[in-house]
Design an enzyme around this catalytic site. Sequence first.
Site, PDB file in Angstrom:
ATOM      1  N   THR A  38       0.836  -1.207   0.000  1.00  0.00           N
ATOM      2  CA  THR A  38       0.000   0.000   0.000  1.00  0.00           C
ATOM      3  C   THR A  38       0.867   1.252   0.000  1.00  0.00           C
ATOM      4  O   THR A  38       0.562   2.241  -0.678  1.00  0.00           O
ATOM      5  CB  THR A  38      -0.939   0.000   1.218  1.00  0.00           C
ATOM      6  OG1 THR A  38      -1.768  -1.160   1.170  1.00  0.00           O
ATOM      7  CG2 THR A  38      -1.803   1.253   1.236  1.00  0.00           C
TER       8      THR A  38
ATOM      9  N   HIS B  39       2.024   1.914  -3.438  1.00  0.00           N
ATOM     10  CA  HIS B  39       0.967   2.572  -4.229  1.00  0.00           C
ATOM     11  C   HIS B  39       0.997   4.085  -3.993  1.00  0.00           C
ATOM     12  O   HIS B  39       0.875   4.885  -4.930  1.00  0.00           O
ATOM     13  CB  HIS B  39      -0.407   2.029  -3.835  1.00  0.00           C
ATOM     14  CG  HIS B  39      -0.686   0.647  -4.334  1.00  0.00           C
ATOM     15  ND1 HIS B  39      -0.717   0.328  -5.673  1.00  0.00           N
ATOM     16  CD2 HIS B  39      -0.963  -0.497  -3.670  1.00  0.00           C
ATOM     17  CE1 HIS B  39      -0.998  -0.959  -5.809  1.00  0.00           C
ATOM     18  NE2 HIS B  39      -1.152  -1.489  -4.597  1.00  0.00           N
TER      19      HIS B  39
END
Length: 346
Positions: A44, A47
Amino acid sequence: MNGKMKAVVKHKRGYGAEIQTVDIPKIHDEEVLIKVKATSICGTDVHIYTWDEWSRSRVNPPYVFGHEFSGEIVELGAHVTSVKVGDFVSAETHIVCGVCPQCLTGQYHICKNTKIVGVDTQGCFAEYVALPAKNLWRNPIDMHADIASIQEPMGNAVHTVLSGDVAGKSVAIIGCGPIGLLAIAVAKAVGASTVLAFDVNDYRLDLAKKMGATHAIHSNLLDPIAFVEQLTNGCGVDVVCEMSGHPTAIKQGFKMITNGGRVSILSLPTGTVEVNITEDIVFKGITVQGITGRLMFKTWQQVSNLLASGQVNIKPLITHHFPLGEFAKGFDLMIKGQCGKVVLHP
């Protein structure tokens, strides 16, 4: 506590991040202040760092990101009684409302109003982090800080693998990023008869073998569906844990699952994935599960017990360490797929 600290800040809407000197967080009555000992990089976080489509629609720079960590409590809010200064802790990173229909029926992991640490709130790529006391998990005092920092992603793997029966079954792990690698170790520990690891990255396939995979298959060199067909005498695997998010890999997972099997999907595809619902779901009579977060706090107890038992060895997964100020080296390795878990030290 007053003062300044070093932190990795997502400083703009675009690629990258930077080290900044920021204020040490002020805590509210129900919060604690934690001195971070170790913090690890998650997919994450990548990202957010690379500023993909998901992060552009979700996060609002500037802010401190990061959500996997371990540390020591140094300050308590006025109403905190469940922990004390000096406790060695990690944290459940989903901050839930407690009043939505899901929370009221004990399904905190799918709270409609969830806020994620380091995504929707200030995170832990820093010397200190402030968190609600109710989100803390007390660690054994002798647990290594690096191991303690990756219990949260291990919880994702445990939740995915243990969302159905595994003992004596064949399990395919599609995608050998850090959580996929953890899932391999968990599946072996809880009695899977065969664990197949699929990826297109030789480095991570080598790690998959170290984590206990029975077979490590390069999906660009061998046809995954044909391999499974041959291995299972045409029956297919009993369980598929989808960790890649790649449309082709997802479709292969539905093709390789046996009739009546289970497909548990933790990955986050960035776009629409076309699946033959009639042939690959309905006529097969399979169970398809979306997996988010961890069961609070059932999964944390399972993680703790598996680590304490010695049945799961996650040390091979931690491949790189950097000082917090060298965070960019860690992100570069993650982006290239040339690492397992990267741990940063404030």
